[in-house]
Design a protein around this motif. Structure first.
Motif, short mmCIF file in Angstrom:
data_model
loop_
_atom_site.label_atom_id
_atom_site.label_comp_id
_atom_site.label_asym_id
_atom_site.label_seq_id
_atom_site.Cartn_x
_atom_site.Cartn_y
_atom_site.Cartn_z
N GLY A 30 15.44 39.49 1.95
CA GLY A 30 16.76 40.06 1.70
C GLY A 30 16.79 40.95 0.46
N ASP A 31 15.76 40.85 -0.39
CA ASP A 31 15.67 41.71 -1.57
C ASP A 31 15.37 43.14 -1.16
N PHE A 32 15.67 44.06 -2.07
CA PHE A 32 15.34 45.47 -1.90
C PHE A 32 14.44 45.90 -3.05
N LYS A 63 0.84 44.23 -4.53
CA LYS A 63 0.77 43.10 -3.60
C LYS A 63 2.12 42.39 -3.64
N ILE A 64 2.79 42.37 -2.51
CA ILE A 64 4.11 41.75 -2.39
C ILE A 64 3.96 40.39 -1.73
N GLN A 68 4.15 41.46 -7.10
CA GLN A 68 5.57 41.17 -7.25
C GLN A 68 5.95 40.07 -6.27
N GLU A 69 6.61 39.03 -6.76
CA GLU A 69 7.13 37.99 -5.87
C GLU A 69 8.59 38.32 -5.60
N PRO A 93 20.93 43.27 -7.67
CA PRO A 93 20.37 44.61 -7.85
C PRO A 93 18.96 44.68 -7.27
N PRO A 94 18.49 45.88 -6.93
CA PRO A 94 17.14 46.00 -6.39
C PRO A 94 16.08 45.67 -7.43
N ILE A 95 14.90 45.32 -6.96
CA ILE A 95 13.76 45.04 -7.83
C ILE A 95 13.05 46.35 -8.08
#
Length: 85
Positions: free
Chosen positions: A18-20, A79-80, A13-14, A3-5
């Motif tokens: 490939g994540d959404f 901040k990603i 956020q870490e 599932p998306p974050i």
């Protein structure tokens, strides 16, 4: 597929390539990033039959600032930090 974050005002956020990211805050009009090589952003929209949240796909490892804005300007930035799987 995971599932998306959900993004809703956190300071950092870490994530994994490939994540959404799915912005769940209300009244978002635009999102942006300072590093398009890490995040591919998608704007909120309404196609007449459904409403779509703003978000981003994590396309590479690195760091980026993800800015979430409303009609009166910036709501918050996150901040990603993206890492490889």
């Amino acid at each position: 597929m995971l599932p998306p974050i959900e993004i809703d005002g956190q300071k950092s956020q870490e994530v994994t390539v490939g994540d959404f990211l799915n912005v769940t805050s209300k009244d978002v009009t635009k999102v942006s990033t300072d590093n398009a090589e890490v995040l591919k952003v998608s704007q909120p929209r309404d196609d007449g039959s459904a409403q779509f949240n703003a978000g981003a796909e994590v396309v590479a490892a690195g760091t980026a600032t993800f800015v979430v804005s409303g009609k009166d300007g910036e709501l918050y930035s996150v901040k990603i930090t993206a890492v490889e799987k």
